[in-house]
Design a protein around this motif. Structure first.
Motif, PDB file in Angstrom:
ATOM      1  N   UNK A  81      13.554  -9.675   9.812  1.00 30.14           N
ATOM      2  CA  UNK A  81      13.808  -9.114   8.481  1.00 30.14           C
ATOM      3  C   UNK A  81      12.680  -8.153   8.132  1.00 30.14           C
ATOM      4  N   UNK A  82      13.050  -6.920   7.797  1.00 35.18           N
ATOM      5  CA  UNK A  82      12.084  -5.918   7.381  1.00 35.18           C
ATOM      6  C   UNK A  82      12.304  -5.657   5.898  1.00 35.18           C
ATOM      7  N   UNK A  83      11.280  -5.911   5.099  1.00 37.67           N
ATOM      8  CA  UNK A  83      11.412  -5.757   3.663  1.00 37.67           C
ATOM      9  C   UNK A  83      11.118  -4.330   3.217  1.00 37.67           C
ATOM     10  N   UNK A  84      11.735  -3.958   2.119  1.00 36.66           N
ATOM     11  CA  UNK A  84      11.544  -2.640   1.523  1.00 36.66           C
ATOM     12  C   UNK A  84      10.478  -2.754   0.449  1.00 36.66           C
ATOM     13  N   UNK A  85       9.280  -2.233   0.727  1.00 34.28           N
ATOM     14  CA  UNK A  85       8.186  -2.377  -0.230  1.00 34.28           C
ATOM     15  C   UNK A  85       7.026  -1.471   0.155  1.00 34.28           C
ATOM     16  N   UNK A  86       6.117  -1.318  -0.770  1.00 36.41           N
ATOM     17  CA  UNK A  86       4.829  -0.672  -0.531  1.00 36.41           C
ATOM     18  C   UNK A  86       3.982  -1.606   0.341  1.00 36.41           C
ATOM     19  N   UNK A  87       3.354  -1.070   1.379  1.00 34.52           N
ATOM     20  CA  UNK A  87       2.654  -1.912   2.357  1.00 34.52           C
ATOM     21  C   UNK A  87       1.532  -2.730   1.730  1.00 34.52           C
ATOM     22  N   UNK A  88       0.725  -2.112   0.879  1.00 31.49           N
ATOM     23  CA  UNK A  88      -0.400  -2.837   0.280  1.00 31.49           C
ATOM     24  C   UNK A  88       0.086  -3.945  -0.651  1.00 31.49           C
ATOM     25  N   UNK A  89       1.047  -3.608  -1.500  1.00 29.45           N
ATOM     26  CA  UNK A  89       1.578  -4.607  -2.437  1.00 29.45           C
ATOM     27  C   UNK A  89       2.215  -5.759  -1.689  1.00 29.45           C
ATOM     28  N   UNK A  90       2.929  -5.453  -0.623  1.00 29.04           N
ATOM     29  CA  UNK A  90       3.593  -6.472   0.189  1.00 29.04           C
ATOM     30  C   UNK A  90       2.573  -7.414   0.822  1.00 29.04           C
ATOM     31  N   UNK A  91       1.519  -6.850   1.390  1.00 29.90           N
ATOM     32  CA  UNK A  91       0.493  -7.686   2.011  1.00 29.90           C
ATOM     33  C   UNK A  91      -0.220  -8.553   0.981  1.00 29.90           C
ATOM     34  N   UNK A  92      -0.490  -7.976  -0.185  1.00 25.86           N
ATOM     35  CA  UNK A  92      -1.201  -8.710  -1.227  1.00 25.86           C
ATOM     36  C   UNK A  92      -0.437  -9.945  -1.710  1.00 25.86           C
ATOM     37  N   UNK A  93       0.896  -9.903  -1.553  1.00 27.14           N
ATOM     38  CA  UNK A  93       1.711 -11.039  -1.998  1.00 27.14           C
ATOM     39  C   UNK A  93       2.235 -11.872  -0.828  1.00 27.14           C
ATOM     40  N   UNK A  94       1.769 -11.600   0.378  1.00 27.26           N
ATOM     41  CA  UNK A  94       2.280 -12.297   1.558  1.00 27.26           C
ATOM     42  C   UNK A  94       1.395 -13.481   1.924  1.00 27.26           C
ATOM     43  N   UNK A  95       1.867 -14.261   2.883  1.00 26.45           N
ATOM     44  CA  UNK A  95       1.113 -15.439   3.335  1.00 26.45           C
ATOM     45  C   UNK A  95      -0.083 -15.063   4.204  1.00 26.45           C
ATOM     46  N   UNK A 154      -4.537   7.474   0.696  1.00 28.94           N
ATOM     47  CA  UNK A 154      -5.870   6.893   0.768  1.00 28.94           C
ATOM     48  C   UNK A 154      -5.978   5.619  -0.069  1.00 28.94           C
ATOM     49  N   UNK A 155      -5.325   5.609  -1.223  1.00 27.84           N
ATOM     50  CA  UNK A 155      -5.398   4.435  -2.092  1.00 27.84           C
ATOM     51  C   UNK A 155      -4.790   3.209  -1.417  1.00 27.84           C
ATOM     52  N   UNK A 156      -3.686   3.408  -0.696  1.00 28.01           N
ATOM     53  CA  UNK A 156      -3.034   2.305   0.025  1.00 28.01           C
ATOM     54  C   UNK A 156      -3.937   1.815   1.155  1.00 28.01           C
ATOM     55  N   UNK A 157      -4.517   2.748   1.893  1.00 29.54           N
ATOM     56  CA  UNK A 157      -5.397   2.364   2.999  1.00 29.54           C
ATOM     57  C   UNK A 157      -6.609   1.575   2.491  1.00 29.54           C
ATOM     58  N   UNK A 158      -7.158   1.991   1.365  1.00 28.21           N
ATOM     59  CA  UNK A 158      -8.319   1.286   0.825  1.00 28.21           C
ATOM     60  C   UNK A 158      -7.959  -0.121   0.371  1.00 28.21           C
ATOM     61  N   UNK A 159      -6.797  -0.261  -0.261  1.00 26.93           N
ATOM     62  CA  UNK A 159      -6.367  -1.592  -0.706  1.00 26.93           C
ATOM     63  C   UNK A 159      -6.152  -2.523   0.477  1.00 26.93           C
ATOM     64  N   UNK A 160      -5.542  -2.015   1.543  1.00 24.49           N
ATOM     65  CA  UNK A 160      -5.297  -2.846   2.723  1.00 24.49           C
ATOM     66  C   UNK A 160      -6.618  -3.232   3.374  1.00 24.49           C
ATOM     67  N   UNK A 161      -7.528  -2.277   3.485  1.00 27.55           N
ATOM     68  CA  UNK A 161      -8.836  -2.556   4.089  1.00 27.55           C
ATOM     69  C   UNK A 161      -9.596  -3.606   3.288  1.00 27.55           C
ATOM     70  N   UNK A 162      -9.590  -3.450   1.973  1.00 25.02           N
ATOM     71  CA  UNK A 162     -10.268  -4.420   1.114  1.00 25.02           C
ATOM     72  C   UNK A 162      -9.635  -5.800   1.243  1.00 25.02           C
ATOM     73  N   UNK A 163      -8.304  -5.840   1.270  1.00 24.30           N
ATOM     74  CA  UNK A 163      -7.595  -7.115   1.411  1.00 24.30           C
ATOM     75  C   UNK A 163      -7.984  -7.809   2.711  1.00 24.30           C
ATOM     76  N   UNK A 164      -7.990  -7.061   3.813  1.00 22.61           N
ATOM     77  CA  UNK A 164      -8.311  -7.672   5.096  1.00 22.61           C
ATOM     78  C   UNK A 164      -9.752  -8.158   5.136  1.00 22.61           C
ATOM     79  N   UNK A 165     -10.670  -7.415   4.545  1.00 16.21           N
ATOM     80  CA  UNK A 165     -12.060  -7.860   4.508  1.00 16.21           C
ATOM     81  C   UNK A 165     -12.209  -9.141   3.685  1.00 16.21           C
ATOM     82  N   UNK A 166     -11.514  -9.182   2.549  1.00 18.14           N
ATOM     83  CA  UNK A 166     -11.572 -10.373   1.702  1.00 18.14           C
ATOM     84  C   UNK A 166     -10.962 -11.586   2.406  1.00 18.14           C
TER      85      UNK A 166
END
Length: 346
Positions: A245-259, A282-294
């Motif tokens: 299943x591939x969801x339709x969403x913004x990548x950063x928002x999706x990751x932030x709410x995922x397991x 750039x804003x999406x890339x920064x959010x994903x990078x910050x999420x992964x570091x956290x």
């Protein structure tokens, strides 16, 4: 603006030559030299309001996709007669392209409305050895999260069979063979690989249960690259047996709410992507990078976190793995962006 568009077609032609598609290079050069505003859809192309280059809107590849779609489906008999495997002189090829531009305005407008979307199965030549490396290092089942997943064909990389030099891996009855030009040592083929779950996200996910969606995906493969077309068709048939299943969403928002944010013991969470990072704002890339570091800071040996990315770097692509809790960043391989040749380092 028309000269900017013509320059984009010429530049794309050069890239097609370098990446092994002389036919698509011819199509792009013919368009660069012959598009005329007297044809309504050609006028739309020539007056493109944004950046038509491959670094932005990829207008030449949108047009090339529409032409290949019309040829593949025999919607344009004239195009079908001059597209591979058939051969034609430039004047015959341009005549067929011009006729298609006039007769199938609606198809071109549909293709021009959105960027090209591919799902290059050969990138599993890098991604799959990367998954084996993660399995070897963590010795835990994997939970996969792919961003920019398209249809999710690389989420099922373990269902393909592989040939790494003289050594093979996988189910020999699989219809999909991944056989890159392999250099360097072998990946850890004896690692115990178990994939518990597969998750994917895309801004425009492709549902390959839809016949037209299949044809559109195939149309973005360059027409003279028959091996890629056959491999993609085989992967689609395998995908249909058990589609992720591939969801339709913004990548950063999706990751932030995922397991992936939850450090559950006994599994390795894996974020991966291939030739997609440069397309994110750039804003999406920064959010994903910050999420992964956290998330990495909260991981442990029994609940590790991996970030596997096969992305462009200069003229080649590099597969890098960052693995927490140590946070070590490893360069595993370099290779062709399509995965056709791999220099394994890891």
């Amino acid at each position: 603006m028309s000269e900017t568009v013509r320059s984009a077609f010429r530049s794309q032609a050069d890239w097609c030559d370098r990446l092994g598609s002389p036919f698509t290079a011819r199509v792009c050069r013919l368009c660069a030299e012959n598009l005329t505003p007297q044809i309504p859809i050609a006028a739309t192309i020539l007056n493109w309001p944004g950046d038509p280059s491959s670094a932005a809107d990829s207008v030449p590849l949108r047009a090339a996709g529409a032409l290949h779609y019309l040829a593949r489906n025999e919607t344009s008999a004239a195009l079908h007669a001059v597209y591979p495997p058939y051969k034609a002189h430039d004047d015959e090829l341009w005549s067929a392209i011009k006729s298609a531009l006039i007769a199938h305005d609606d198809v071109f407008r549909t293709y021009l409305a959105s960027p090209p979307q591919t799902n290059e199965v050969m990138r599993s030549a890098a991604l799959f050895p990367g998954l084996l490396k993660i399995a070897e290092l963590t010795r835990l089942p994997l939970e996969l999260y792919e961003i920019g997943a398209s249809a999710g064909l690389n989420l099922i990389a373990d269902r393909y069979r592989y040939q790494f030099g003289a050594v093979s891996w996988g189910d020999q009855s699989s219809p999909v063979l991944i056989q890159p030009q392999w250099q360097g040592p072998l990946p850890p083929l004896d690692a115990t690989l178990k994939i518990n779950t597969r998750h994917g996200v895309d801004l425009n996910p492709i549902d390959l249960r839809d016949q037209d969606a299949q044809q559109r995906l195939l149309s973005y493969v360059w027409a003279d690259q028959d091996a890629r077309l056959q491999r993609l068709s085989a992967a689609i048939s395998l995908w249909q047996l058990d589609p992720p299943i591939i969801e339709h969403a913004d990548a950063a928002q999706w990751l932030e709410s995922s397991r992936i944010t939850q450090a559950d013991e006994g599994k390795t969470r894996v974020l991966f992507h291939s030739i997609t990072w440069s397309y994110f704002p750039e804003e999406i890339k920064q959010r994903i990078t910050t999420l992964m570091q956290d998330c990495g800071a909260k991981s442990s040996i029994n609940a590790p976190l991996a970030w596997l990315r096969f992305e462009l770097s200069a003229a080649a692509a590099k597969l890098r793995l960052r693995l927490w809790p140590s946070g070590e960043d490893l360069l595993l391989c370099t290779g062709h962006p399509h995965g056709s040749d791999i220099q394994w380092l890891g």
